[in-house]
Design a protein around this motif. Structure first.
Motif, PDB file in Angstrom:
ATOM      1  N   LEU A  33       4.656  11.213   4.017  1.00  0.00           N
ATOM      2  CA  LEU A  33       4.886  10.142   3.048  1.00  0.00           C
ATOM      3  C   LEU A  33       6.201   9.421   3.384  1.00  0.00           C
ATOM      4  O   LEU A  33       6.274   8.180   3.368  1.00  0.00           O
ATOM      5  CB  LEU A  33       4.938  10.721   1.625  1.00  0.00           C
ATOM      6  CG  LEU A  33       5.161   9.730   0.482  1.00  0.00           C
ATOM      7  CD1 LEU A  33       4.053   8.685   0.433  1.00  0.00           C
ATOM      8  CD2 LEU A  33       5.232  10.469  -0.861  1.00  0.00           C
ATOM      9  N   PHE A  34       7.219  10.198   3.712  1.00  0.00           N
ATOM     10  CA  PHE A  34       8.524   9.601   4.055  1.00  0.00           C
ATOM     11  C   PHE A  34       8.410   8.704   5.296  1.00  0.00           C
ATOM     12  O   PHE A  34       9.031   7.651   5.373  1.00  0.00           O
ATOM     13  CB  PHE A  34       9.575  10.703   4.269  1.00  0.00           C
ATOM     14  CG  PHE A  34      10.938  10.159   4.617  1.00  0.00           C
ATOM     15  CD1 PHE A  34      11.536   9.164   3.851  1.00  0.00           C
ATOM     16  CD2 PHE A  34      11.636  10.637   5.723  1.00  0.00           C
ATOM     17  CE1 PHE A  34      12.796   8.659   4.176  1.00  0.00           C
ATOM     18  CE2 PHE A  34      12.894  10.139   6.056  1.00  0.00           C
ATOM     19  CZ  PHE A  34      13.477   9.144   5.282  1.00  0.00           C
ATOM     20  N   LYS A  35       7.580   9.130   6.242  1.00  0.00           N
ATOM     21  CA  LYS A  35       7.383   8.316   7.467  1.00  0.00           C
ATOM     22  C   LYS A  35       6.858   6.927   7.098  1.00  0.00           C
ATOM     23  O   LYS A  35       7.285   5.914   7.648  1.00  0.00           O
ATOM     24  CB  LYS A  35       6.398   9.007   8.415  1.00  0.00           C
ATOM     25  CG  LYS A  35       7.048  10.051   9.315  1.00  0.00           C
ATOM     26  CD  LYS A  35       6.021  10.698  10.218  1.00  0.00           C
ATOM     27  CE  LYS A  35       6.598  11.941  10.888  1.00  0.00           C
ATOM     28  NZ  LYS A  35       5.553  12.883  11.315  1.00  0.00           N
ATOM     29  N   ARG A  36       5.916   6.906   6.156  1.00  0.00           N
ATOM     30  CA  ARG A  36       5.355   5.606   5.731  1.00  0.00           C
ATOM     31  C   ARG A  36       6.417   4.766   5.002  1.00  0.00           C
ATOM     32  O   ARG A  36       6.555   3.567   5.242  1.00  0.00           O
ATOM     33  CB  ARG A  36       4.128   5.814   4.829  1.00  0.00           C
ATOM     34  CG  ARG A  36       2.898   6.317   5.595  1.00  0.00           C
ATOM     35  CD  ARG A  36       1.656   6.381   4.700  1.00  0.00           C
ATOM     36  NE  ARG A  36       1.168   5.074   4.304  1.00  0.00           N
ATOM     37  CZ  ARG A  36       0.336   4.313   5.016  1.00  0.00           C
ATOM     38  NH1 ARG A  36      -0.091   4.724   6.208  1.00  0.00           N
ATOM     39  NH2 ARG A  36      -0.058   3.143   4.572  1.00  0.00           N
TER      40      ARG A  36
ATOM     41  N   LYS B  59      13.282   3.437  -3.384  1.00  0.00           N
ATOM     42  CA  LYS B  59      12.303   4.433  -2.919  1.00  0.00           C
ATOM     43  C   LYS B  59      12.794   5.132  -1.650  1.00  0.00           C
ATOM     44  O   LYS B  59      12.707   6.357  -1.532  1.00  0.00           O
ATOM     45  CB  LYS B  59      10.935   3.782  -2.650  1.00  0.00           C
ATOM     46  CG  LYS B  59      10.183   3.339  -3.889  1.00  0.00           C
ATOM     47  CD  LYS B  59       9.837   4.498  -4.795  1.00  0.00           C
ATOM     48  CE  LYS B  59       9.200   4.010  -6.088  1.00  0.00           C
ATOM     49  NZ  LYS B  59       9.280   5.003  -7.172  1.00  0.00           N
ATOM     50  N   TYR B  60      13.329   4.353  -0.715  1.00  0.00           N
ATOM     51  CA  TYR B  60      13.827   4.956   0.526  1.00  0.00           C
ATOM     52  C   TYR B  60      14.949   5.949   0.217  1.00  0.00           C
ATOM     53  O   TYR B  60      14.953   7.077   0.693  1.00  0.00           O
ATOM     54  CB  TYR B  60      14.322   3.869   1.491  1.00  0.00           C
ATOM     55  CG  TYR B  60      14.917   4.456   2.750  1.00  0.00           C
ATOM     56  CD1 TYR B  60      14.101   4.985   3.744  1.00  0.00           C
ATOM     57  CD2 TYR B  60      16.307   4.523   2.918  1.00  0.00           C
ATOM     58  CE1 TYR B  60      14.642   5.557   4.899  1.00  0.00           C
ATOM     59  CE2 TYR B  60      16.858   5.088   4.061  1.00  0.00           C
ATOM     60  CZ  TYR B  60      16.021   5.609   5.037  1.00  0.00           C
ATOM     61  OH  TYR B  60      16.562   6.186   6.161  1.00  0.00           O
TER      62      TYR B  60
ATOM     63  N   VAL C 105       8.185   1.074   6.352  1.00  0.00           N
ATOM     64  CA  VAL C 105       8.351  -0.186   5.610  1.00  0.00           C
ATOM     65  C   VAL C 105       9.839  -0.554   5.556  1.00  0.00           C
ATOM     66  O   VAL C 105      10.228  -1.699   5.775  1.00  0.00           O
ATOM     67  CB  VAL C 105       7.771  -0.070   4.174  1.00  0.00           C
ATOM     68  CG1 VAL C 105       7.905  -1.400   3.426  1.00  0.00           C
ATOM     69  CG2 VAL C 105       6.308   0.372   4.202  1.00  0.00           C
ATOM     70  N   TYR C 106      10.679   0.449   5.276  1.00  0.00           N
ATOM     71  CA  TYR C 106      12.123   0.223   5.147  1.00  0.00           C
ATOM     72  C   TYR C 106      12.709  -0.337   6.451  1.00  0.00           C
ATOM     73  O   TYR C 106      13.552  -1.238   6.430  1.00  0.00           O
ATOM     74  CB  TYR C 106      12.805   1.543   4.767  1.00  0.00           C
ATOM     75  CG  TYR C 106      14.280   1.414   4.471  1.00  0.00           C
ATOM     76  CD1 TYR C 106      14.728   0.906   3.255  1.00  0.00           C
ATOM     77  CD2 TYR C 106      15.237   1.795   5.413  1.00  0.00           C
ATOM     78  CE1 TYR C 106      16.080   0.778   2.974  1.00  0.00           C
ATOM     79  CE2 TYR C 106      16.597   1.681   5.146  1.00  0.00           C
ATOM     80  CZ  TYR C 106      17.012   1.168   3.927  1.00  0.00           C
ATOM     81  OH  TYR C 106      18.355   1.041   3.652  1.00  0.00           O
TER      82      TYR C 106
ATOM     83  N   ASN D 251       0.808  -1.235   0.000  1.00  0.00           N
ATOM     84  CA  ASN D 251       0.000   0.000   0.000  1.00  0.00           C
ATOM     85  C   ASN D 251       0.837   1.280   0.000  1.00  0.00           C
ATOM     86  O   ASN D 251       0.308   2.372  -0.122  1.00  0.00           O
ATOM     87  CB  ASN D 251      -1.005   0.005   1.165  1.00  0.00           C
ATOM     88  CG  ASN D 251      -0.355   0.192   2.535  1.00  0.00           C
ATOM     89  OD1 ASN D 251       0.752   0.687   2.675  1.00  0.00           O
ATOM     90  ND2 ASN D 251      -1.086  -0.231   3.573  1.00  0.00           N
ATOM     91  N   THR D 252       2.156   1.143   0.150  1.00  0.00           N
ATOM     92  CA  THR D 252       2.997   2.346   0.159  1.00  0.00           C
ATOM     93  C   THR D 252       4.033   2.312  -0.970  1.00  0.00           C
ATOM     94  O   THR D 252       3.995   3.141  -1.877  1.00  0.00           O
ATOM     95  CB  THR D 252       3.702   2.505   1.528  1.00  0.00           C
ATOM     96  OG1 THR D 252       2.688   2.584   2.532  1.00  0.00           O
ATOM     97  CG2 THR D 252       4.554   3.758   1.570  1.00  0.00           C
ATOM     98  N   ILE D 253       4.923   1.336  -0.948  1.00  0.00           N
ATOM     99  CA  ILE D 253       6.051   1.312  -1.906  1.00  0.00           C
ATOM    100  C   ILE D 253       5.561   1.006  -3.329  1.00  0.00           C
ATOM    101  O   ILE D 253       5.849   1.744  -4.266  1.00  0.00           O
ATOM    102  CB  ILE D 253       7.122   0.285  -1.474  1.00  0.00           C
ATOM    103  CG1 ILE D 253       7.570   0.559  -0.029  1.00  0.00           C
ATOM    104  CG2 ILE D 253       8.307   0.309  -2.434  1.00  0.00           C
ATOM    105  CD1 ILE D 253       8.129   1.945   0.240  1.00  0.00           C
ATOM    106  N   ALA D 254       4.807  -0.095  -3.468  1.00  0.00           N
ATOM    107  CA  ALA D 254       4.323  -0.474  -4.802  1.00  0.00           C
ATOM    108  C   ALA D 254       3.362   0.577  -5.340  1.00  0.00           C
ATOM    109  O   ALA D 254       3.459   0.993  -6.496  1.00  0.00           O
ATOM    110  CB  ALA D 254       3.642  -1.840  -4.733  1.00  0.00           C
ATOM    111  N   THR D 255       2.427   1.021  -4.488  1.00  0.00           N
ATOM    112  CA  THR D 255       1.440   2.018  -4.931  1.00  0.00           C
ATOM    113  C   THR D 255       2.124   3.309  -5.357  1.00  0.00           C
ATOM    114  O   THR D 255       1.735   3.948  -6.338  1.00  0.00           O
ATOM    115  CB  THR D 255       0.422   2.295  -3.799  1.00  0.00           C
ATOM    116  OG1 THR D 255      -0.078   1.043  -3.342  1.00  0.00           O
ATOM    117  CG2 THR D 255      -0.734   3.146  -4.295  1.00  0.00           C
TER     118      THR D 255
END
Length: 679
Positions: free
Chosen positions: A113-116, A140-141, A120-121, A58-62
């Motif tokens: 957005l970076f927090k999300r 992405k990170y 994940v990272y 829901n975050t990286i792929a999206t």
């Protein structure tokens, strides 16, 4: 319904597969950008405000799938700005570039957005991710952390200012070069001035003059006009005039001068790197390259310099002696190089481009590169006439695999014109990715500037143009054969010093009789290129290789001098450049010319701190081609490995790992030195 201000349907905002070029008007672009940015912003907001815990899906792929409409609009617009521009398009580019830069900053500097992404990272070791997913997460990170996500507010504000200013300066830089190229024309009315020029080149020059409603002949700074004149024209004063015009593009202290642009771009890049905690722009860039550090690049360039310089000096001495013996030239100048090199090459190998060109009709070379790709990768190419195009010169193709599954759509645009920048490049109008079970196939384009057909002759290529076509098509294959899940890792989205491997390796087939036999046939008689000519092509492949290598290294060193050190003390572009070139220059200095002011690769394109990658990739391509030679240049097993581990994989893994999977070991420098005759 999607309306623009003149109340007509905007083709860029209706769903489209292939770009709707014939329906496009300039007034469509800004509304399309505005709406596409708004749409992309809404997609980012949806990720940011998602109340579910951040996950890869829901975050990286999206995030990677977001902004597709904006990507399409941008690719159509900026490709037109390179290949078919006009004043209005250039004005739109000036207007939209800082807006796009600001939008990019809005994403990378978005704290929530970076927090999300970071959430994940931080748990990546506990997630069961595929190699591709791990690479995307890492990318992405770093996209955030390396571009200001951790900066204080005042520094974020300054980063935005730098990026907006840089985007406009780069556009100015490119527009000035194009304007300078278009502005200069050498109008000749006395046929004696063309003495030495082959008949085909004279005819092309006459045709160009006629198109401008002039008597006589016209020579311009476009490569198909410029290079033959420098190579064949006996008139030394005219060669000097042309070479000086070419070498002094955007270096005239007038409204098209790029000296200020160069200084500002270099200094802004340095400031940006410092802001982000890096010593120089090169330290920032190279962290995400195979070479990793400026020190490693410098070491690599110096090692090659050490090997190439003695050879280059020997070759230059030979050229000097030859020019003196032939024409009593006491001091060999830059405008003499191509002319006497061509004469010496003819003497040593009894080979000149005019003998070769009849065997390299453009259409045959295109068919040939297609056949090479078919034999290696099982691809089938069909020219089609139902795909919209932006200029009548463009050819369009559908490419299928052996099962008749569509692999890609291909655009080929091969001749110079006023609205097209010089050089040759590969680009895409649509990326490859997999979404909802569908493998979306890419739309790839090759753009070159080859001699146009004349009234009596088709477009006949020099051997150098043949290798250029193969080179760009190699990039094209990297795009066409892409087979990744995520658009952000697809095709040529790889480390910049790896991106030249697919292009440079394909050039090798141009020197092999087995490949030449497929397409090098005389345009009038149909005779296959004689073996003696093939042998001469091979024998002459290392002709002046020391000088060529030195020239490439000088460009790489100039790039590193602008980006690998602190440029804030540089006040004079030419003085700085002369200082850098002192170790690689063989010719006497020319105060009226300057390389940096038209060095589009590093100041307009994506090669800042990356010009070394041409030589870096030569090490890879020589090593890789040695494997093909060992097994057979059309060996299916080796080709399949190259396709599976290099061409289809994009940026899904570390490139050195991909290379080792293909080759079984890390690349060695010896095959390059051997091929170049530098051992």
């Amino acid at each position: 319904m999607t309306l623009t201000k003149n109340n007509t349907m905007n083709p860029l905002l209706s769903p489209f597969d292939t770009a709707p070029f014939s329906k496009l008007k300039n007034e469509h672009f800004m509304p399309a950008f505005t709406q596409a940015i708004a749409g992309a912003r809404a997609e980012i907001d949806a990720i940011t405000h998602n109340t579910e815990a951040a996950s890869f899906e829901n975050t990286i792929a999206t995030l990677d799938y977001s902004g597709k409409q904006l990507d399409r609009v941008s690719s159509v617009f900026f490709n037109l700005n390179s290949a078919e521009t006009n004043e209005e398009i250039q004005k739109i580019a000036q207007e939209i570039s800082p807006i796009l830069s600001e939008f990019g900053n809005d994403i990378t500097l978005n704290e929530d957005l970076f927090k999300r992404v970071k959430a994940v990272y931080d748990q990546k070791d506990r997630l069961a991710l595929t190699t591709e997913e791990q690479t995307l997460l890492d990318k992405k990170y770093k996209g955030f952390s390396r571009n200001g996500a951790n900066l204080s507010e005042d520094k974020k504000k300054r980063l935005r200012e730098i990026d907006a200013a840089s985007s406009k300066l780069k556009l100015n830089f490119g527009e000035n070069i194009l304007a300078e190229t278009n502005k200069f024309q050498m109008h000749l009315t006395d046929e004696a001035a063309l003495d030495g020029l082959p008949e085909g080149e004279k005819e092309a020059a006459a045709q160009m003059a006629k198109a401008k409603e002039l008597e006589g002949w016209l020579i311009t700074l476009d490569y198909p006009s410029y290079i033959p004149f420098m190579k064949y024209a006996k008139n030394r004063a005219l060669r000097k005039k042309l070479a000086t015009a070419f070498g002094s593009k955007a270096f005239h202290n007038d409204e098209l001068d790029n000296q200020e642009n160069v200084l500002k771009i270099a200094k802004l890049r340095h400031e940006r790197a410092n802001l982000l905690g890096y010593k120089t722009h090169a330290h920032f860039v190279l962290e995400e390259r195979m070479a990793q550090t400026p020190e490693k690049v410098q070491e690599f360039l110096n090692e090659l310099l050490e090997k190439a310089k003695p050879a280059a000096e020997r070759e230059f001495k030979e050229l000097e002696d030859f020019a003196k013996e032939l024409d009593g030239i006491d001091r060999l100048e830059k405008w003499d190089g191509a002319y006497y090199s061509e004469k010496l090459k003819q003497k040593l190998f009894n080979l000149d481009d005019e003998k070769l060109k009849p065997y390299f009709k453009l259409e045959n070379v295109i068919a040939g590169v297609f056949q090479v790709a078919e034999k290696l990768y099982g691809l089938q190419f069909e020219e089609v006439f139902d795909i919209d195009k932006y200029h009548e010169d463009v050819k369009t193709y559908r490419i299928y695999d052996e099962d008749r599954t569509l692999v890609a759509i291909f655009y080929a645009d091969f001749h110079p014109r006023a609205g097209k920048r010089g050089g040759a490049w590969m680009t895409s109008f649509k990326s490859q990715y997999v979404e909802n079970g569908e493998n979306v196939r890419p739309h790839i384009s090759n753009v070159c500037n080859f001699t146009k057909p004349t009234a009596s002759k088709p477009s006949l290529l020099t051997f150098n143009e043949v290798t250029t076509l193969f080179h760009e098509f190699g990039h094209g294959l990297h795009g066409m054969l892409a087979n990744t899940v995520y658009p952000g890792l697809s095709g040529t989205s790889v480390y910049w010093d790896f991106v030249e491997l697919p292009s440079q390796i394909l050039e090798n087939w141009c020197y092999e009789k087995e490949a030449l036999a497929l397409f090098a046939t005389h345009y009038e008689t149909g005779e296959v290129i004689p073996m003696e000519l093939v042998e001469k092509i091979k024998a002459s492949a290392t002709f002046q290789e020391g000088m060529q290598t030195l020239r490439q290294l000088s460009f790489g060193l100039l790039d590193m001098s602008w980006h690998g050190t602190d440029p804030t003390t540089i006040t004079n572009v030419k003085t700085h450049e002369d200082q850098v070139f002192k170790d690689t220059d063989l010719y006497p200095p020319t105060p009226e010319t300057c390389m940096s002011t038209s060095f589009a690769h590093i100041f307009q394109g994506g090669y800042s701190s990356g010009y070394y990658s041409y030589k870096w990739a030569e090490v890879l391509d020589a090593d890789a081609f040695a494997y093909f030679k060992e097994k057979g240049i059309f060996n299916k097993e080796v080709a399949t490995k190259f396709k599976e581990h290099v061409l289809s994989k994009g940026g899904t893994e570390n490139p050195m790992e991909l290379y080792k999977k293909f080759r079984g070991a890390a690349p060695k420098i010896e095959p390059l030195l051997e091929r170049a005759g530098l051992l």
